[in-house]
Design an enzyme around this catalytic site. Structure first.
Site, PDB file in Angstrom:
ATOM      1  N   GLU A   1      21.894 -21.865 -18.622  1.00  0.00           N
ATOM      2  CA  GLU A   1      21.032 -21.000 -17.792  1.00  0.00           C
ATOM      3  C   GLU A   1      21.869 -19.897 -17.140  1.00  0.00           C
ATOM      4  O   GLU A   1      21.436 -18.750 -17.043  1.00  0.00           O
ATOM      5  CB  GLU A   1      20.337 -21.837 -16.712  1.00  0.00           C
ATOM      6  CG  GLU A   1      19.191 -22.667 -17.255  1.00  0.00           C
ATOM      7  CD  GLU A   1      18.594 -23.610 -16.201  1.00  0.00           C
ATOM      8  OE1 GLU A   1      17.394 -23.883 -16.287  1.00  0.00           O
ATOM      9  OE2 GLU A   1      19.345 -24.067 -15.316  1.00  0.00           O
TER      10      GLU A   1
ATOM     11  N   ASP B   1       0.847  -1.192   0.000  1.00  0.00           N
ATOM     12  CA  ASP B   1       0.000   0.000   0.000  1.00  0.00           C
ATOM     13  C   ASP B   1       0.880   1.239   0.000  1.00  0.00           C
ATOM     14  O   ASP B   1       2.071   1.176   0.292  1.00  0.00           O
ATOM     15  CB  ASP B   1      -0.943  -0.012   1.210  1.00  0.00           C
ATOM     16  CG  ASP B   1      -0.191  -0.125   2.526  1.00  0.00           C
ATOM     17  OD1 ASP B   1       0.477   0.847   2.908  1.00  0.00           O
ATOM     18  OD2 ASP B   1      -0.259  -1.193   3.176  1.00  0.00           O
TER      19      ASP B   1
END
Ligand code: DGJ
Length: 728
Positions: A613, A533
């Site tokens: 990777e 928030d």
């Protein structure tokens, strides 16, 4: 700019593209007269109509014959309670005589340069603000409401906050204090809320306002995974790039309420504030209660324009970012790689591998303290577990720093395990009513952060750890909702203050950390995005967005989050596959592209990755470093709607001067016979030519109106990134 017109009594707040207006009428009622696209400031109270409406009575002073004036039909700045307006009240004050009546009338206004400050609460800041303070008073009780308006002209942002001051002679009990009330003429609007749950946060839900009240909120003591304190009201036809919309974000990290009411006369009232459930604040004569700030944006050009206003304002005027002007570090976090099971060598091994691929910050997550080998014990004992980490941080941190990395630490200060020294010593420091066993969440109890001595104890313990080594970052976690909210420090008749005092306590601790460690970057977290928030962002400029790190689920979680909150606040990491939450396998390339829409990092054991990777990781880290400013400071454009479009999701970051852009696209599961697709870009300069990925040149207009041809993808969950650079 704020203008008071002495002639007609209007207060008009202008931002670059919007205007907000109010006016006290002859009866002292503060009318809301306009909020919308910019106007010159003429008195818009003349649009208000008066008529005798049955069951909408009139204030006493109107006498018995004038029945056309009613609080129940007028648009107002801060609605009253129990005195003739039957729509949503803004505040409720239980007076000494037991009545719940509050009649607020205009008592003066003042325009000031700069921004008001709110003691102990988060708030937007900056030099370029203006403040309007309007005082309303209840003539009978002496209760006063100071309505505060902050105007950030440049970002088209208006903030609101309220102080309730008891200027009477008797103690009152506040039962409800909304941070703002916004009345609209006409309720033909949609309400958009952002809902979900743990590991599926902030999915937009849009529905036309139906008659009556519709609300979202949280009773969890936190803003919650389930509903976000950010809502939008917009026209039925408002879309991404057209139509009028209003966004409202509450800067509050506790239980909140957002309610929209479509009235009998088809007007709309929106209120937002602390959730009134279990809220009751005793206000003695002379005392003040301050409600949290809310931020409002009106966008005349659709949802995208609103998003960009919030993003700019939050970036520039809410985040207290120790990395301001610099790129945030690329991090690796050991949680998904080790959970609680590690020792110093294992951590250094992960860090070494990451450092060799360009990662800059190593974060030691949960499990480093007390007797914490699972989530059953240890919380509250903030001393290093020397069995795992002999010599403490003093020994570990130099080893990390020797790799050229910064060091970060996970903490969960608000919690206590029953199996901990702290709980054995101070069982009454946990929230809980006498004689009533508390509900557990993740096998833990919640410390009573409304109490100063509890906070002081935790803070001192944390300080000892933080001062034992050079800590560059902390991740403040919080892994359960509040229950059994009762504090041993308050009498029975003040237990309704505990929820809010708890939030103030959390803010106090965060503020102390900010004050004592100004260079330390703080990341918020609550089981992922349970406390994402605008209030939290004032203290922690980035927040771990979700415990769900699946790249495909993250497309929607991050898109929903980014309706209000900018990319630089959204914690996003590449994790291992099959994904721990979904079991899904996605290519490393794709996971990287998705995590780059936030504060980029990794959450896996890189030593288990294949050489290919690792090469991908090395490239990703470099790409992110090269593009971080564009992502974190650029304008964000949604190119598709990932909640409906399943074939692919695409978004774009454009530099403020429109000379650079980064387009990211991720496909859904593979489909045969895909159509030929051209992706229309946004936000470019139509008159410029752009070089795409160092190769072909395209005109800005062509890219926006005709599009960029997409390849025919093979396989599930593919990704591409296009980097555009203007050549003229
Ligand atoms: C929940 C967080 O969201 C995770 O990232 C991790 O920090 C765990 N808590 C640790 O307990």
């Amino acid at each position: 700019m704020i203008v008071y017109d002495k002639g007609n009594g209007t207060y008009t707040l202008h931002t670059r593209r919007t205007t907000y207006q109010m006016k006290a009428d002859a009866h002292g009622v503060l009318l809301h007269t306009y909020y919308g696209p910019r106007l010159d400031g003429e008195d818009l109270s003349r649009l208000i109509q008066y008529a005798d409406r049955g069951f909408s009575g009139s204030p006493n002073e109107l006498g018995r014959t004038d029945r056309t004036y009613s609080l129940d039909t007028l648009p107002q700045e801060y609605s009253t309670c129990g005195v003739g307006d039957f729509r949503l009240p803004s505040a409720e004050a239980e007076q000494a005589d037991g009545s719940l009546l509050l009649d607020l009338r205009f008592a003066g206004g003042e325009i000031r340069a700069g921004k008001y400050a709110l003691e102990g609460l988060p708030a937007f800041f900056g030099d370029s603000w203006e403040t309007l303070s309007v005082r309303l008073r209840d003539p009978h009780s002496g209760m006063e409401a100071e309505l505060l308006y902050g105007v950030d002209e440049e970002d088209d942002l208006i903030t609101r906050a309220v102080r309730l001051i008891n200027r009477g002679k008797e103690t009152v009990r506040l039962r409800r204090v909304m941070s703002f009330c916004l009345d609209f003429r006409g309720a033909d609007m949609d309400l958009i809320t952002f809902d979900g749950g743990h590991v599926r946060e902030r999915r937009p839900a849009r529905a036309p306002l139906r008659p009556g009240v519709q609300s979202v909120g949280s009773l969890r003591g936190t803003s919650s995974h389930q509903h976000n304190p950010f809502v939008i009201l917009c026209g039925h036809d408002t879309g991404e790039d057209h139509g009028l919309c209003y966004g409202a974000a509450l800067l509050y990290s506790g239980g909140f309420l957002a309610s929209a009411e479509r009235s009998q006369f088809e007007d709309c009232r929106l209120v937002m504030g602390i959730h009134p459930h279990h809220f009751c604040w005793t206000l003695a004569p002379g005392e003040t209660f301050t409600a949290p700030e809310a931020a409002l944006v009106c966008s005349p050009d659709g949802l995208a324009g609103m998003t960009r206003c919030f993003h700019r304002a939050i970036r520039e005027r809410l985040l207290r970012d120790p990395c301001r002007g610099r790129r945030r570090p690329v991090l690796i976090n050991n949680w998904e790689a080790t959970e609680f099971h590690f020792d110093a060598d294992r951590l250094v091994g992960i860090a070494r591998e990451a450092a060799s691929l360009g990662v800059e910050l190593f974060v030691m997550d949960d499990g480093w303290f007390g007797s914490r080998d699972s989530d059953m014990s240890g919380l509250g004992d903030w001393t290093v577990n020397e069995k795992k980490l002999p010599g403490g941080l003093e020994a570990l941190v130099p080893r990390i720093k020797a790799l050229g990395m910064q060091f970060g630490l996970w903490i969960e200060p608000e919690m206590v395990s029953e199996d901990s020294e702290l709980y054995r010593t101070h069982p009454d420091w946990a929230l809980g009513a006498p004689g009533r066993p508390q509900a557990r969440g993740r096998a833990q109890l919640v410390l009573d952060f409304s109490r100063r001595e509890v906070r002081d104890h935790i803070y001192e313990a944390l300080r000892r750890v933080l001062d034992s080594a050079e800590v560059d970052y902390i991740k403040w976690d919080m892994n359960r909702s509040l229950s059994d909210v009762w504090s041993a420090a308050l009498p029975a008749d003040r237990q309704g203050e505990v929820y809010h005092r708890y939030v103030l306590g959390v803010y106090d601790m965060l503020e102390r950390l900010h004050r004592d460690y100004p260079a330390m970057l703080m990341e918020g977290c609550s089981g992922g995005g349970g406390r994402f928030d605008a209030g939290m962002l004032y203290y922690t400029p980035q927040i771990w967005c979700s415990d769900n790190t699946d790249a495909i689920d993250r497309l929607t979680i991050q898109c929903g989050t980014a309706f209000c909150y900018p990319a630089g606040t959204i914690g996003a990491h590449v994790s291992a596959v099959p994904n721990a939450q979904t079991g899904r396998c996605t290519p490393m390339e794709t996971r990287g592209v998705v995590a780059m829409c936030g504060t980029f990092g990794y959450e896996l054991d890189l030593s288990r990755c294949t050489p290919e990777e690792k090469e991908t990781v090395r490239r990703q880290v470099q790409t992110y470093k090269d593009r971080a400013r564009l992502i974190q400071e650029g304008d964000y454009y949604r190119l598709t709607d990932p909640f409906y479009e399943e074939r692919y999701a695409a978004w774009e970051h454009v530099s403020p001067d429109r000379r650079e852009a980064l387009v990211s696209l991720v496909t859904g599961s593979a489909r045969a016979a895909m159509p030929f697709l051209a992706l229309r870009l946004k936000g470019l300069d139509p008159a410029r030519r752009y070089r795409v990925n160092g190769g072909e040149l395209f005109g800005g207009a062509a890219l926006m109106y005709a599009g960029y041809p997409l390849p025919l993808f093979q396989g599930d969950y593919q990704a591409v990134q296009l980097y555009l650079e203007a050549v003229d």
